[in-house]
Scaffold this motif. Structure first.
Motif, PDB file in Angstrom:
ATOM      1  N   PHE A   1       0.832  -1.206   0.000  1.00 37.32           N
ATOM      2  CA  PHE A   1       0.000   0.000   0.000  1.00 37.32           C
ATOM      3  C   PHE A   1       0.866   1.255   0.000  1.00 37.32           C
ATOM      4  N   GLU A   2       1.860   1.314   0.877  1.00 37.33           N
ATOM      5  CA  GLU A   2       2.711   2.493   0.984  1.00 37.33           C
ATOM      6  C   GLU A   2       3.470   2.769  -0.311  1.00 37.33           C
TER       7      GLU A   2
ATOM      8  N   GLU B   1       2.380   1.978  -3.374  1.00 35.66           N
ATOM      9  CA  GLU B   1       1.393   2.414  -4.369  1.00 35.66           C
ATOM     10  C   GLU B   1       0.820   3.801  -4.053  1.00 35.66           C
ATOM     11  N   TYR B   2       0.610   4.091  -2.768  1.00 41.79           N
ATOM     12  CA  TYR B   2      -0.035   5.335  -2.349  1.00 41.79           C
ATOM     13  C   TYR B   2       0.793   6.031  -1.264  1.00 41.79           C
TER      14      TYR B   2
ATOM     15  N   LYS C   1      -0.386   8.492   1.948  1.00 36.00           N
ATOM     16  CA  LYS C   1      -1.799   8.310   2.307  1.00 36.00           C
ATOM     17  C   LYS C   1      -1.885   7.540   3.624  1.00 36.00           C
TER      18      LYS C   1
ATOM     19  N   PRO D   1      -4.177   5.099   5.644  1.00 37.20           N
ATOM     20  CA  PRO D   1      -5.359   4.244   5.536  1.00 37.20           C
ATOM     21  C   PRO D   1      -5.926   3.825   6.891  1.00 37.20           C
TER      22      PRO D   1
ATOM     23  N   TYR E   1      -9.025   5.186   2.510  1.00 37.73           N
ATOM     24  CA  TYR E   1      -8.279   6.430   2.703  1.00 37.73           C
ATOM     25  C   TYR E   1      -8.906   7.557   1.891  1.00 37.73           C
TER      26      TYR E   1
ATOM     27  N   VAL F   1      -8.613  10.391  -0.845  1.00 35.35           N
ATOM     28  CA  VAL F   1      -7.847  10.846  -1.997  1.00 35.35           C
ATOM     29  C   VAL F   1      -7.744  12.374  -1.924  1.00 35.35           C
TER      30      VAL F   1
ATOM     31  N   ALA G   1     -11.346   6.443  -1.257  1.00 32.85           N
ATOM     32  CA  ALA G   1     -10.978   5.276  -2.050  1.00 32.85           C
ATOM     33  C   ALA G   1     -10.733   4.091  -1.126  1.00 32.85           C
TER      34      ALA G   1
ATOM     35  N   ALA H   1      -8.423   0.399  -1.312  1.00 34.53           N
ATOM     36  CA  ALA H   1      -7.520  -0.528  -1.986  1.00 34.53           C
ATOM     37  C   ALA H   1      -7.633  -1.857  -1.258  1.00 34.53           C
TER      38      ALA H   1
ATOM     39  N   TYR I   1      -9.438  -1.955  -6.640  1.00 37.71           N
ATOM     40  CA  TYR I   1      -9.330  -0.567  -6.226  1.00 37.71           C
ATOM     41  C   TYR I   1     -10.674   0.093  -6.496  1.00 37.71           C
TER      42      TYR I   1
ATOM     43  N   LEU J   1     -12.814   3.714  -6.329  1.00 38.09           N
ATOM     44  CA  LEU J   1     -12.697   5.162  -6.213  1.00 38.09           C
ATOM     45  C   LEU J   1     -14.080   5.776  -6.253  1.00 38.09           C
TER      46      LEU J   1
END
Length: 157
Positions: free
Chosen positions: A38-39, A41-42, A45, A47, A67, A69, A75, A77, A88, A90
């Motif tokens: 996750f970290e 990819e985003y 953010k 979560p 989390y 956006v 969003a 994940a 995913y 959104l």
């Protein structure tokens, strides 16, 4: 008499609080490889993690990272226990649905029945749209394909 009343009130409120706690989703800390995926990819953010058991026998675990956006967009994940992204979701406005989906919803549901709208991309890069509606005090997910064609409606608990 006063003490008896306060004791009964305390016991009743304790029971109600305990029952409420059993209905809440358990917040968790996912395995390190899920958290790292996750970290990566985003980045940046923050979560809120939860878990869900899926599969025919509810024997597969999924970790959901919810989390923000932006201030108005959320969003989710979803990962398996090895850190592989499974989907995913959104949050999107009605105007971003494909025109066929918009026409279907306008024809069949009142605007106030629509509770949530999301674009979903699965691990095979297939895009679908999910619209949560409330009708007759029941909640349903209506799914549309990438072009906005009606796919299925699922009643949620």
């Amino acid at each position: 008499m006063k003490n008896v009343f306060f004791t009964l009130a305390f016991l009743c409120s304790s029971i109600l609080i305990a029952q409420e706690g059993t209905n809440m989703k358990k917040l968790i800390t996912p395995p390190e490889q899920v958290r790292l995926a996750f970290e990566k990819e985003y980045p940046g953010k923050v979560p809120v993690w939860s878990e869900e058991y899926v599969g025919d026998d509810a024997d597969e675990i999924r970790f959901e990272a919810k989390y923000n956006v932006s201030n108005t967009t959320k969003a989710v994940a979803i990962y398996d226990n090895l850190g592989n992204m499974k989907a995913y979701e959104l949050q999107i406005p009605f105007s971003q649905l494909p025109p066929k989906s918009q026409a279907y919803l306008k024809k069949n549901y009142a605007p106030k029945a629509i509770r949530e709208i999301a674009m979903v991309v699965d691990n095979k890069n297939v895009t679908t749209y999910e619209v949560g509606i409330e009708k007759d005090t029941k909640f349903y997910d209506i799914q549309f394909d990438k072009d906005g064609g009606f796919d299925v409606i699922i009643e949620k608990n």
